[in-house]
Design a protein around this motif. Sequence first.
Motif, PDB file in Angstrom:
ATOM      1  N   VAL A   1       0.858  -1.176   0.000  1.00  0.00           N
ATOM      2  CA  VAL A   1       0.000   0.000   0.000  1.00  0.00           C
ATOM      3  C   VAL A   1       0.895   1.227   0.000  1.00  0.00           C
ATOM      4  CG1 VAL A   1      -1.637   1.316   1.383  1.00  0.00           C
ATOM      5  CG2 VAL A   1      -1.902  -1.142   1.183  1.00  0.00           C
ATOM      6  N   LYS A   2       0.598   2.160  -0.903  1.00  0.00           N
ATOM      7  CA  LYS A   2       1.450   3.345  -1.024  1.00  0.00           C
ATOM      8  C   LYS A   2       0.619   4.613  -0.984  1.00  0.00           C
ATOM      9  CE  LYS A   2       5.133   1.253  -3.718  1.00  0.00           C
ATOM     10  NZ  LYS A   2       5.608   1.012  -5.095  1.00  0.00           N
ATOM     11  N   ASN A   3       1.161   5.624  -0.331  1.00  0.00           N
ATOM     12  CA  ASN A   3       0.528   6.960  -0.279  1.00  0.00           C
ATOM     13  C   ASN A   3      -0.946   6.876   0.115  1.00  0.00           C
ATOM     14  OD1 ASN A   3       2.863   8.271  -1.247  1.00  0.00           O
ATOM     15  ND2 ASN A   3       2.332   7.536  -3.310  1.00  0.00           N
ATOM     16  N   TRP A   4      -1.229   6.068   1.077  1.00  0.00           N
ATOM     17  CA  TRP A   4      -2.627   5.801   1.444  1.00  0.00           C
ATOM     18  C   TRP A   4      -3.156   6.935   2.306  1.00  0.00           C
ATOM     19  CZ3 TRP A   4      -5.254   2.326  -1.057  1.00  0.00           C
ATOM     20  CH2 TRP A   4      -6.437   1.818  -0.549  1.00  0.00           C
ATOM     21  N   ASN A   5      -4.178   7.617   1.827  1.00  0.00           N
ATOM     22  CA  ASN A   5      -4.803   8.705   2.589  1.00  0.00           C
ATOM     23  C   ASN A   5      -6.288   8.419   2.740  1.00  0.00           C
ATOM     24  OD1 ASN A   5      -2.882  11.116   3.048  1.00  0.00           O
ATOM     25  ND2 ASN A   5      -2.428  10.388   0.980  1.00  0.00           N
ATOM     26  N   VAL A   6      -6.786   8.589   3.942  1.00  0.00           N
ATOM     27  CA  VAL A   6      -8.203   8.306   4.194  1.00  0.00           C
ATOM     28  C   VAL A   6      -8.772   9.408   5.072  1.00  0.00           C
ATOM     29  CG1 VAL A   6      -9.844   6.690   5.205  1.00  0.00           C
ATOM     30  CG2 VAL A   6      -7.817   5.811   4.051  1.00  0.00           C
ATOM     31  N   ASP A   7      -9.975   9.861   4.717  1.00  0.00           N
ATOM     32  CA  ASP A   7     -10.671  10.849   5.544  1.00  0.00           C
ATOM     33  C   ASP A   7     -11.735  10.187   6.392  1.00  0.00           C
ATOM     34  OD1 ASP A   7      -9.134  12.713   4.371  1.00  0.00           O
ATOM     35  OD2 ASP A   7     -10.726  13.707   3.236  1.00  0.00           O
ATOM     36  N   HIS A   8     -12.079  10.860   7.470  1.00  0.00           N
ATOM     37  CA  HIS A   8     -13.174  10.389   8.321  1.00  0.00           C
ATOM     38  C   HIS A   8     -14.459  10.330   7.489  1.00  0.00           C
ATOM     39  CE1 HIS A   8     -16.151  10.401  11.528  1.00  0.00           C
ATOM     40  NE2 HIS A   8     -15.195   9.976  12.332  1.00  0.00           N
ATOM     41  N   PRO A   9     -15.288   9.290   7.687  1.00  0.00           N
ATOM     42  CA  PRO A   9     -16.470   9.143   6.825  1.00  0.00           C
ATOM     43  C   PRO A   9     -17.470  10.292   6.972  1.00  0.00           C
ATOM     44  CG  PRO A   9     -16.469   7.504   8.586  1.00  0.00           C
ATOM     45  CD  PRO A   9     -15.127   8.161   8.607  1.00  0.00           C
ATOM     46  N   MET A  10     -17.458  10.986   8.108  1.00  0.00           N
ATOM     47  CA  MET A  10     -18.448  12.037   8.287  1.00  0.00           C
ATOM     48  C   MET A  10     -17.833  13.430   8.351  1.00  0.00           C
ATOM     49  SD  MET A  10     -20.950   9.752  10.317  1.00  0.00           S
ATOM     50  CE  MET A  10     -21.365  10.593  11.803  1.00  0.00           C
ATOM     51  N   TYR A  11     -16.772  13.564   9.096  1.00  0.00           N
ATOM     52  CA  TYR A  11     -16.182  14.892   9.259  1.00  0.00           C
ATOM     53  C   TYR A  11     -15.040  15.069   8.264  1.00  0.00           C
ATOM     54  CZ  TYR A  11     -18.546  13.943  13.611  1.00  0.00           C
ATOM     55  OH  TYR A  11     -19.474  13.580  14.532  1.00  0.00           O
ATOM     56  N   ASP A  12     -14.662  16.320   8.063  1.00  0.00           N
ATOM     57  CA  ASP A  12     -13.516  16.583   7.200  1.00  0.00           C
ATOM     58  C   ASP A  12     -12.247  16.508   8.026  1.00  0.00           C
ATOM     59  OD1 ASP A  12     -14.587  16.862   4.696  1.00  0.00           O
ATOM     60  OD2 ASP A  12     -15.324  18.876   5.130  1.00  0.00           O
ATOM     61  N   ARG A  13     -11.871  15.274   8.340  1.00  0.00           N
ATOM     62  CA  ARG A  13     -10.667  15.106   9.153  1.00  0.00           C
ATOM     63  C   ARG A  13      -9.874  13.989   8.535  1.00  0.00           C
ATOM     64  NH1 ARG A  13     -12.529  14.007  14.787  1.00  0.00           N
ATOM     65  NH2 ARG A  13     -11.580  11.966  14.726  1.00  0.00           N
ATOM     66  N   LYS A  14      -8.573  14.182   8.423  1.00  0.00           N
ATOM     67  CA  LYS A  14      -7.735  13.126   7.880  1.00  0.00           C
ATOM     68  C   LYS A  14      -7.496  12.078   8.954  1.00  0.00           C
ATOM     69  CE  LYS A  14      -4.819  13.968   3.917  1.00  0.00           C
ATOM     70  NZ  LYS A  14      -6.007  13.825   3.122  1.00  0.00           N
ATOM     71  N   ILE A  15      -7.789  10.840   8.636  1.00  0.00           N
ATOM     72  CA  ILE A  15      -7.572   9.768   9.603  1.00  0.00           C
ATOM     73  C   ILE A  15      -6.233   9.091   9.326  1.00  0.00           C
ATOM     74  CG2 ILE A  15      -8.434   7.537  10.400  1.00  0.00           C
ATOM     75  CD1 ILE A  15     -10.097   9.876  11.339  1.00  0.00           C
ATOM     76  N   LEU A  16      -5.890   8.948   8.048  1.00  0.00           N
ATOM     77  CA  LEU A  16      -4.612   8.345   7.684  1.00  0.00           C
ATOM     78  C   LEU A  16      -3.884   9.270   6.720  1.00  0.00           C
ATOM     79  CD1 LEU A  16      -5.899   4.726   7.128  1.00  0.00           C
ATOM     80  CD2 LEU A  16      -4.403   5.461   8.969  1.00  0.00           C
ATOM     81  N   LYS A  17      -2.585   9.439   6.975  1.00  0.00           N
ATOM     82  CA  LYS A  17      -1.813  10.359   6.149  1.00  0.00           C
ATOM     83  C   LYS A  17      -0.630   9.631   5.520  1.00  0.00           C
ATOM     84  CE  LYS A  17      -2.910  12.967   9.809  1.00  0.00           C
ATOM     85  NZ  LYS A  17      -2.432  13.378  11.110  1.00  0.00           N
ATOM     86  N   ASP A  18      -0.607   9.542   4.207  1.00  0.00           N
ATOM     87  CA  ASP A  18       0.546   9.014   3.461  1.00  0.00           C
ATOM     88  C   ASP A  18       1.115   7.732   4.047  1.00  0.00           C
ATOM     89  OD1 ASP A  18       0.537  11.002   1.562  1.00  0.00           O
ATOM     90  OD2 ASP A  18       1.599  12.371   2.901  1.00  0.00           O
ATOM     91  N   VAL A  19       0.251   6.772   4.241  1.00  0.00           N
ATOM     92  CA  VAL A  19       0.709   5.519   4.836  1.00  0.00           C
ATOM     93  C   VAL A  19       1.307   4.618   3.764  1.00  0.00           C
ATOM     94  CG1 VAL A  19      -0.097   3.387   5.914  1.00  0.00           C
ATOM     95  CG2 VAL A  19      -0.907   5.596   6.753  1.00  0.00           C
ATOM     96  N   HIS A  20       2.475   4.058   4.061  1.00  0.00           N
ATOM     97  CA  HIS A  20       3.100   3.049   3.211  1.00  0.00           C
ATOM     98  C   HIS A  20       3.266   1.800   4.049  1.00  0.00           C
ATOM     99  CE1 HIS A  20       4.717   5.862   0.066  1.00  0.00           C
ATOM    100  NE2 HIS A  20       4.419   6.691   1.025  1.00  0.00           N
ATOM    101  N   ILE A  21       2.710   0.700   3.631  1.00  0.00           N
ATOM    102  CA  ILE A  21       3.054  -0.554   4.304  1.00  0.00           C
ATOM    103  C   ILE A  21       3.084  -1.675   3.271  1.00  0.00           C
ATOM    104  CG2 ILE A  21       1.996   0.122   6.504  1.00  0.00           C
ATOM    105  CD1 ILE A  21      -0.125  -2.045   5.931  1.00  0.00           C
ATOM    106  N   ASN A  22       3.783  -2.737   3.604  1.00  0.00           N
ATOM    107  CA  ASN A  22       3.762  -3.904   2.739  1.00  0.00           C
ATOM    108  C   ASN A  22       3.917  -5.163   3.556  1.00  0.00           C
ATOM    109  OD1 ASN A  22       6.637  -4.648   3.001  1.00  0.00           O
ATOM    110  ND2 ASN A  22       6.937  -2.643   2.040  1.00  0.00           N
ATOM    111  N   VAL A  23       3.516  -6.270   2.957  1.00  0.00           N
ATOM    112  CA  VAL A  23       3.651  -7.556   3.636  1.00  0.00           C
ATOM    113  C   VAL A  23       3.951  -8.610   2.576  1.00  0.00           C
ATOM    114  CG1 VAL A  23       1.142  -7.899   3.589  1.00  0.00           C
ATOM    115  CG2 VAL A  23       2.517  -9.219   5.168  1.00  0.00           C
TER     116      VAL A  23
END
Lengths: 409, 518
Positions: free
Chosen positions: B264-286
């Motif tokens: 997963v690269k550059n993963w950004n996710v916002d809160h489903p209701m509010y305008d708030r970033k929950i995840l910022k530029d996450v990189h992970i791999n397995v």
Amino acid sequence: MQNLLTKFKESKVVQFFKTNEQVQILKSLLKGNIRQYGMILALILIMIFFAITTNGVSLVPLNITNLLLQNGHILILAVGMLIVILTGNIDLSVGSVAAFVGAIAGIMMIKNDYNWIISSIAALGVGIAAGAWNGFWIAYVKVPPFIVTLGGMLLFRGLTLVVLKGASLGPFPDEFNNISSGFLPDIFGGTTLHILTIVIGIVFGIGYVISVILARRKKIRYNFEVSPLWVTILTSIFVIVAINLFTFTLARYRGFPNISLILFAVIIIYAFITRKTIFGRHIYAMGGNYEAAKLSGVKTKRMMFLIYTNMGLLSAVSGLVYAARLNSSTPKAGNLFELDAIAAAFIGGASASGGVGTVIGAVIGGLVMGVINNGMSLMSLGIDWQQVVKGLVLLLAVWFDIATKNRSK
Amino acid sequence: MSDYILEMKNIVKIFPGVKALDNVNIQVKSGEIHALVGENGAGKSTLMKVLSGVYPHGTYEGKIFFNGEECLFKNIKDSESKGIGIIHQELALVMYLSIAENIFLGNENAKRGIINWDETNRKTIDLLKRVGLSEDPTNLIKNIGVGKQQLVEIAKALSKDIKLLILDEPTSALNDEDSQNLLNLIVELKEHGVTSIIISHKLKEVEAISDSITIIRDGEVIESLDMKKDHVTEDRIIKSMVGRELTNLFPERKAKIGDMMLEVKNWNVDHPMYDRKILKDVHINVRAGEVVGIAGLMGAGRTELARSMFGKSYGKNITGEMYLKGKKVNFKDIPDAIKHGLAYVTEDRKNLGLVLINDIKRNVTLSNLKKLKKNLTIDENKEIVEVEKHVKSMNIKCSSIQQFTRDLSGGNQQKVVLSKWMFTDPEVLILDEPTRGIDVGAKYEIYTIINELAQAGKAVIVISSELPEIIGMSDRVYVVSEGEITAELTKDNVSQEEIMKHIVSVRKEGNQHAKSTN
């Protein structure tokens, strides 16, 4: 006194019931399915009660036939409603949709002289569209089902009044009217007995036995535990006797009414879907835990849409059957149908929070109400007292449900 | 009489199968700010629930003295009337009522059941002044920010003439400025004679304002320190928080790490209701055969990361790329993710994992009924055979596969959930808190299952709040804090202290991270 009690406890009869293996097996079977057997037992007891109070009039062939004619449309609705209730929701619009469909049928057949088959198919299409309308708002816009279908109830009732311009239409062509007033023709030409009906009863009995044997064999082949043979034989005999008693009674009047064929087809199809298919499994899972089902890959939105669309289809079938029975389209058709259908599902053991209930249960629940209506009418008790009793029966049935559930915990 | 406002002596609290508090002693001086720290599940919240009467007298052992008087609280009302106020992590405010209505909820200024609103609003203005808030008392709670809501909670506590204020993670949902305001307020209240107990993971805050500190681990008090006298430092606290020995609670496994499975690269996710970033530029791999741990506090974004990867079942405005075996993928919904071999075992077994009113059989097969399809129907005989196989291999203890899952123990329930996902033949398994609420024996079994999965070449991601578990199970560990990956640790450099450092020193590191990506 104490002495007498211990004597009774030690008596041979009591000991037999306590130690006999067969009795124990039956007991555990009954306990495990107390809800289903309880419902059937209640229905039988109510029928016996009315048989006594009406001096047997309630059980004459004519009256049993009437029971089917009077309740067919509600039972069809109850089947669809059961599925909606399985998801933990409700549909208040079914009566209005049934009325609207009946109105459309009337306008096509009576006003415009369209062929009755084409008109019926078109009317069913209207029902499906009405159900899809509800389903769209519920599944994709996420408006609560209670609100959507309350809106639908007003909306489709209003549309019924609009298209009928407030007046009734009638009569329908004979072929259409025949759906609810006609009987299966006897190809064997019986005179006092409707032989085809008896033959159907026997065929169904044999079919039931064959399916039981096949299922049992398969289980044995898989090395699964099966219930003792005598239990299977006993239940099979019970089912065969019940089926044939029923068909024989009908045969003594005029045989199967046409509407009963539609009714049985609906019951069999939906019992099959809910019990045997993936779709059915998904309904129960969704009703048991919506979020868990969603995270398990159940397409919950699409399911909700399809379930309400299907409710529209069954409302349409019910509306057509009812219009054929009245032989007219009236703006007041289908009034309070939704409440009868909901009550039937709950009396039949469905849970208001979803995930619990069966098609057969809902049908039995509907029959309980139908038998009470019918029996009280025969006793010349009016609609006023019928409502009082129906209300109490609903309450008692659900209370019984909660009480047995608490005990099993 | 002592100078302690609160003394809790030899408190023991047992839940079925777990000793949550084991002989806990704690003493709080009058007029101080006392910090209570420890890992998730160490027993802090349980201790405070015992104190405030959520767990009534008689359900625990030991004695509580408040102002030298023994306390026998039956409920929260009892403790409140003595002057103990608790503010929970999740605020207990009614969103659609006004500030004044919330402050006096259950404690209304009323005569014969009729509320005197003038009096209520006047008192509210006074209380708001004390907490430094200038808001109209008739404003609805939903219209003010989280920071102000927190202050309203404190005002509500003050309205009851509080002598001891307990704050459970008061700043966890606040930004820097609001946090600072709140901390200042607590110090100010101290000057007015209000004693506070503050539960916090943010050790910087603890260092800044508290006079003494008690560290709890595994239901026991490790030590109580005077901040000034004992020269307490952050490192010292961390050591005490995590300092248990790693015993061989974890089965051995020889890692055979294969090709890259999921990235997963550059993963950004916002809160489903509010305008708030929950995840910022996450990189992970397995990789195949690898167990990757994700450590972090609850609410750091771990579950949100897992669910956003699992067919976008959480959040909105999800951006970034995902690669499965090197191929770019974009799961449109959960069924799509399952079809591609993803499985997500939720942290909330009862509400999100199982259909409790269905039996084991129906739960196990739910996610992959297609496997049992025969013409139009489900082949129920084959179903029984398949489910029996899983029940056996997972060692699920049950009377039969027709037993309702609600009647199973936590460990067996978890094994049913695992069976359900095994039934989908997954390649990547994301396990969210797989051993929460499970006893030690069942934990070991779950660990064994995880090892077997890895050995069979599956890629496994384990999310856990328990650091020993993360370290004991994982080949590699990511630390998540406030929606960002703050560290990636390998077997060689992973330790509880190291993880904890990256969890608690978020703010500093987080800012640096933000700067470096800008």
